[in-house]
Design a protein around this motif. Structure first.
Motif, PDB file in Angstrom:
ATOM      1  N   ASP A 203     -32.787   4.680  51.946  1.00  9.95           N
ATOM      2  CA  ASP A 203     -33.621   5.774  52.441  1.00  9.95           C
ATOM      3  C   ASP A 203     -33.467   5.911  53.955  1.00  9.95           C
ATOM      4  OD1 ASP A 203     -35.000   6.270  49.871  1.00  9.95           O
ATOM      5  OD2 ASP A 203     -35.746   4.235  50.188  1.00  9.95           O
ATOM      6  N   VAL A 204     -33.151   4.771  54.589  1.00  8.84           N
ATOM      7  CA  VAL A 204     -32.929   4.747  56.039  1.00  8.84           C
ATOM      8  C   VAL A 204     -31.661   3.934  56.285  1.00  8.84           C
ATOM      9  CG1 VAL A 204     -33.828   3.931  58.270  1.00  8.84           C
ATOM     10  CG2 VAL A 204     -35.407   4.779  56.528  1.00  8.84           C
ATOM     11  N   VAL A 205     -30.756   4.464  57.081  1.00 12.03           N
ATOM     12  CA  VAL A 205     -29.574   3.699  57.485  1.00 12.03           C
ATOM     13  C   VAL A 205     -29.583   3.596  59.003  1.00 12.03           C
ATOM     14  CG1 VAL A 205     -27.060   3.482  57.448  1.00 12.03           C
ATOM     15  CG2 VAL A 205     -28.212   4.670  55.585  1.00 12.03           C
ATOM     16  N   VAL A 206     -29.406   2.383  59.515  1.00 10.11           N
ATOM     17  CA  VAL A 206     -29.220   2.195  60.953  1.00 10.11           C
ATOM     18  C   VAL A 206     -27.818   1.640  61.147  1.00 10.11           C
ATOM     19  CG1 VAL A 206     -30.032   1.059  63.054  1.00 10.11           C
ATOM     20  CG2 VAL A 206     -31.677   1.682  61.256  1.00 10.11           C
ATOM     21  N   ALA A 224     -31.643  11.119  53.370  1.00  9.44           N
ATOM     22  CA  ALA A 224     -31.887   9.845  54.077  1.00  9.44           C
ATOM     23  C   ALA A 224     -32.039  10.062  55.586  1.00  9.44           C
ATOM     24  CB  ALA A 224     -30.727   8.883  53.814  1.00  9.44           C
ATOM     25  N   VAL A 225     -32.698   9.094  56.233  1.00  6.31           N
ATOM     26  CA  VAL A 225     -32.793   9.091  57.696  1.00  6.31           C
ATOM     27  C   VAL A 225     -31.633   8.256  58.228  1.00  6.31           C
ATOM     28  CG1 VAL A 225     -34.225   8.521  59.698  1.00  6.31           C
ATOM     29  CG2 VAL A 225     -35.309   9.173  57.536  1.00  6.31           C
ATOM     30  N   VAL A 226     -30.867   8.812  59.150  1.00 10.63           N
ATOM     31  CA  VAL A 226     -29.698   8.107  59.682  1.00 10.63           C
ATOM     32  C   VAL A 226     -29.856   7.922  61.191  1.00 10.63           C
ATOM     33  CG1 VAL A 226     -27.200   8.208  60.025  1.00 10.63           C
ATOM     34  CG2 VAL A 226     -28.196   8.961  57.845  1.00 10.63           C
ATOM     35  N   ILE A 227     -29.858   6.670  61.590  1.00  9.50           N
ATOM     36  CA  ILE A 227     -30.006   6.351  63.017  1.00  9.50           C
ATOM     37  C   ILE A 227     -28.709   5.715  63.505  1.00  9.50           C
ATOM     38  CG2 ILE A 227     -31.309   4.974  64.685  1.00  9.50           C
ATOM     39  CD1 ILE A 227     -33.740   5.548  63.145  1.00  9.50           C
ATOM     40  N   ASP A 228     -28.153   6.332  64.523  1.00  6.31           N
ATOM     41  CA  ASP A 228     -26.822   5.937  64.995  1.00  6.31           C
ATOM     42  C   ASP A 228     -26.943   5.227  66.345  1.00  6.31           C
ATOM     43  OD1 ASP A 228     -24.152   5.709  65.539  1.00  6.31           O
ATOM     44  OD2 ASP A 228     -23.685   7.848  65.311  1.00  6.31           O
ATOM     45  N   VAL A 229     -26.744   3.910  66.325  1.00  7.83           N
ATOM     46  CA  VAL A 229     -26.854   3.121  67.562  1.00  7.83           C
ATOM     47  C   VAL A 229     -25.509   3.042  68.284  1.00  7.83           C
ATOM     48  CG1 VAL A 229     -27.477   0.850  68.497  1.00  7.83           C
ATOM     49  CG2 VAL A 229     -28.725   1.754  66.535  1.00  7.83           C
ATOM     50  N   GLY A 230     -24.435   3.240  67.560  1.00  7.71           N
ATOM     51  CA  GLY A 230     -23.091   3.010  68.104  1.00  7.71           C
ATOM     52  C   GLY A 230     -22.783   3.831  69.339  1.00  7.71           C
ATOM     53  N   GLY A 241     -20.895   8.203  68.243  1.00 11.71           N
ATOM     54  CA  GLY A 241     -21.532   7.052  67.614  1.00 11.71           C
ATOM     55  C   GLY A 241     -20.678   6.433  66.521  1.00 11.71           C
ATOM     56  N   ASP A 242     -21.350   5.718  65.629  1.00 10.03           N
ATOM     57  CA  ASP A 242     -20.683   5.099  64.478  1.00 10.03           C
ATOM     58  C   ASP A 242     -20.643   6.045  63.283  1.00 10.03           C
ATOM     59  OD1 ASP A 242     -20.508   2.743  65.924  1.00 10.03           O
ATOM     60  OD2 ASP A 242     -22.185   1.760  64.898  1.00 10.03           O
ATOM     61  N   VAL A 243     -21.458   7.096  63.350  1.00 10.72           N
ATOM     62  CA  VAL A 243     -21.658   7.983  62.204  1.00 10.72           C
ATOM     63  C   VAL A 243     -20.784   9.228  62.363  1.00 10.72           C
ATOM     64  CG1 VAL A 243     -23.390   9.423  61.047  1.00 10.72           C
ATOM     65  CG2 VAL A 243     -24.026   7.152  61.917  1.00 10.72           C
ATOM     66  N   ASP A 244     -20.177   9.660  61.265  1.00  7.97           N
ATOM     67  CA  ASP A 244     -19.465  10.942  61.262  1.00  7.97           C
ATOM     68  C   ASP A 244     -20.530  12.039  61.267  1.00  7.97           C
ATOM     69  OD1 ASP A 244     -17.908  13.160  60.880  1.00  7.97           O
ATOM     70  OD2 ASP A 244     -17.635  12.799  58.733  1.00  7.97           O
ATOM     71  N   PHE A 245     -20.931  12.409  62.469  1.00  6.62           N
ATOM     72  CA  PHE A 245     -22.110  13.252  62.649  1.00  6.62           C
ATOM     73  C   PHE A 245     -21.999  14.573  61.884  1.00  6.62           C
ATOM     74  CE2 PHE A 245     -24.650  16.398  64.935  1.00  6.62           C
ATOM     75  CZ  PHE A 245     -25.873  15.766  65.002  1.00  6.62           C
ATOM     76  N   ASP A 246     -20.860  15.267  62.036  1.00  4.49           N
ATOM     77  CA  ASP A 246     -20.739  16.605  61.437  1.00  4.49           C
ATOM     78  C   ASP A 246     -20.820  16.548  59.915  1.00  4.49           C
ATOM     79  OD1 ASP A 246     -20.585  17.779  63.893  1.00  4.49           O
ATOM     80  OD2 ASP A 246     -18.393  17.761  63.957  1.00  4.49           O
ATOM     81  N   GLY A 247     -20.240  15.526  59.330  1.00  2.00           N
ATOM     82  CA  GLY A 247     -20.297  15.387  57.875  1.00  2.00           C
ATOM     83  C   GLY A 247     -21.668  14.909  57.413  1.00  2.00           C
ATOM     84  N   VAL A 248     -22.189  13.878  58.048  1.00  2.00           N
ATOM     85  CA  VAL A 248     -23.431  13.253  57.579  1.00  2.00           C
ATOM     86  C   VAL A 248     -24.627  14.187  57.760  1.00  2.00           C
ATOM     87  CG1 VAL A 248     -25.041  11.337  58.007  1.00  2.00           C
ATOM     88  CG2 VAL A 248     -22.588  10.896  57.842  1.00  2.00           C
ATOM     89  N   ARG A 249     -24.604  15.012  58.779  1.00  2.32           N
ATOM     90  CA  ARG A 249     -25.768  15.894  58.993  1.00  2.32           C
ATOM     91  C   ARG A 249     -25.950  16.887  57.850  1.00  2.32           C
ATOM     92  NH1 ARG A 249     -25.165  19.772  64.106  1.00  2.32           N
ATOM     93  NH2 ARG A 249     -27.361  19.936  63.604  1.00  2.32           N
ATOM     94  N   GLY A 261     -29.484  10.344  71.668  1.00  2.00           N
ATOM     95  CA  GLY A 261     -30.272   9.743  70.595  1.00  2.00           C
ATOM     96  C   GLY A 261     -30.859   8.416  71.017  1.00  2.00           C
ATOM     97  N   VAL A 262     -30.267   7.350  70.481  1.00  5.13           N
ATOM     98  CA  VAL A 262     -30.794   6.003  70.747  1.00  5.13           C
ATOM     99  C   VAL A 262     -30.602   5.588  72.216  1.00  5.13           C
ATOM    100  CG1 VAL A 262     -30.556   3.562  70.113  1.00  5.13           C
ATOM    101  CG2 VAL A 262     -30.411   5.328  68.342  1.00  5.13           C
ATOM    102  N   GLY A 263     -29.545   6.068  72.845  1.00  2.00           N
ATOM    103  CA  GLY A 263     -29.235   5.655  74.226  1.00  2.00           C
ATOM    104  C   GLY A 263     -30.410   5.800  75.186  1.00  2.00           C
TER     105      GLY A 263
END
Ligand code: NAP
Length: 283
Positions: A203-206, A224-230, A241-249, A261-263
Motif C-alpha cells: 500500500d506504501v512503497v518507500v 499505492a503511495v510511493v515515496i522516492d528517497v533516491g 530518484g529511484d522511481v520511474d516517475f512518469d510510468g509510476v505516476r 520531494g523528500v530532499g
C-alpha cells in the motif's frame, strides 16, 4: 489514473514557518536555537548540502555555525571539536557531514556527539530510542517521509509498507517508524529475490536505494503511495530518484517528485530536531 503529488517544497514551507515561530518564541525566553555543522574536506556534494543547511537555519531564525576543516584533519582533532561543541551552551544540535575522509572512523565521531545534540539521529542512543519507542531524535530523511504521509492524512494501521533499502540512515529507521504507526512492514535489499513480487503487495512503497528505475509501473499496486528517497542523475545530468516517475505516476495514488520531494523535507526535519533540542534545554 494519475497520482496526486506530495509536494515536499510546499510542506516544508509550512513546517519551516512553524519552526520560525517557535524559534522566535524561544528567543524571547533568551534561548536562540543553535546548530553546528562540521565539514571535513572538500567533497563538492557535501559543500552544497552544508550550505543549504546553514541557509535554512538563517532563513528560519536559527543560529548556525559552519566549521570547515581540511581533509587531513586528524580523528583526534575532530573528536576534540565535537567535545567542545558538546560543551557549548549556544549549540543545541551538532551535525558532522558524512562522508568523512577514510582515515577518520565516522561511527566513532558520531558516537562522540552528545545524544542530546544528535539532531541527525545517527547515534546508537538515538537508534535505540527509535527502536524502543523512547524519546530521542529521529533521522531526518525517514522522519520527513513520515511527515509527508501525515500531510495526506494517510492512516498506516494495517497497511502493508515495503521499504526498499536497509541503510542505517534511511531504510532501517524508516521501517521502524512505519512499524510504530502499525503498518505491516517488509524490508527489501540487494539480495531480495523478487522485488516486484514484494512491492506489488504494498500500500506504501518507500524507495531508498540510489539507483534509477528501481521501481517501475508494473511493480506498483494501483492507488499505492510511493515515496522516492533516491537521489540520482539521469543521462541528461538532471536530478532524479529511484522511481520511474512518469510510468509510476499513472498507477500510484500518491507520489513524491524528485526534486522537490523528500530532499527539502530532510533539511526541514533537521531544523525541527534542532529546535526541539533547544526547547528541551529551555523547559
Ligand atoms: P545506501 O547506504 O547505499 O543503501 C542502499 C540500499 O539499497 C542498501 O540497503 C542496498 O542493499 C539496497 N539496494 C541496492 N541495490 C538494490 C536493488 N537492486 N534492489 C533492492 N535494494 C537494493 O544508501 P542510503 O544512504 O540509504 O541512500 C539511498 C538513496 O537515498 C541514495 O540515492 C541517497 O542519495 C538518497 N538519500 C536521499 C536523501 C534526501 O534527503 N533526499 C537523504 C539520504 C539519502 P544492501 O544493504 O543489500 O547492499
Amino acid at each position: 489514473m494519475t497520482a496526486q503529488l506530495i509536494d515536499g517544497n510546499a510542506l516544508s514551507r509550512t513546517l519551516r514557518a512553524d519552526v520560525a515561530a517557535r524559534a522566535a518564541a524561544l528567543k524571547a525566553l533568551g534561548v536562540t536555537p543553535g546548530l553546528a555543522v562540521v565539514l571535513v574536506g572538500e567533497n563538492p556534494a557535501s559543500q552544497v548540502y552544508v550550505r543549504n543547511k546553514v541557509k535554512a537555519c538563517e532563513d528560519n531564525g536559527l543560529h548556525s555555525v559552519l566549521e570547515k576543516y581540511p581533509a587531513d584533519l586528524s580523528e583526534a582533532e575532530l573528536l576534540a571539536r565535537v567535545d567542545a561543541l558538546n560543551n557549548d551552551p549556544a549549540i543545541h544540535g551538532i551535525l558532522v557531514q558524512l562522508p568523512l575522509p577514510a582515515h577518520i572512523d565516522a561511527q566513532k565521531v558520531i558516537e562522540a556527539i552528545s545524544p542530546e545534540k544528535d539532531v541527525d539521529g545517527f547515534h546508537v542512543a538515538s537508534a535505540g530510542a527509535l527502536m524502543t519507542g523512547a524519546p530521542g531524535f529521529w533521522p531526518c530523511t525517514p522522519y520527513g517521509c513520515m511527515k509527508m504521509l501525515e500531510s495526506i492524512g494517510y492512516d498506516l494501521r494495517g497497511k502493508h509498507a515495503v521499504v526498499i533499502g536497509r541503510s542505517n540512515i534511511v531504510g532501517k529507521p524508516m521501517a521502524l517508524m512505519l512499524l510504530a504507526k502499525n503498518a505491516t512492514v517488509t524490508i527489501c535489499h540487494s539480495a531480495t529475490a523478487d522485488l516486484g513480487a514484494m512491492t506489488r503487495q504494498a500500500d506504501v512503497v518507500v524507495a531508498a536505494v540510489g539507483k534509477r528505475n528501481v521501481l517501475t509501473a508494473d511493480m506498483v499496486k494501483p492507488g499505492a503511495v510511493v515515496i522516492d528517497v533516491g537521489m540520482n542523475r539521469n543521462d541528461a545530468g538532471k536530478l532524479c530518484g529511484d522511481v520511474d516517475f512518469d510510468g509510476v505516476r499513472e498507477v500510484a495514488g500518491w507520489i513524491t517528485p524528485v526534486p522537490g520531494g523528500v530532499g527539502p523535507m530532510t533539511i526541514t526535519m533537521l531544523l525541527v530536531n534542532t529546535l526541539e533540542a533547544a526547547e528541551r534545554t529551555a523547559h
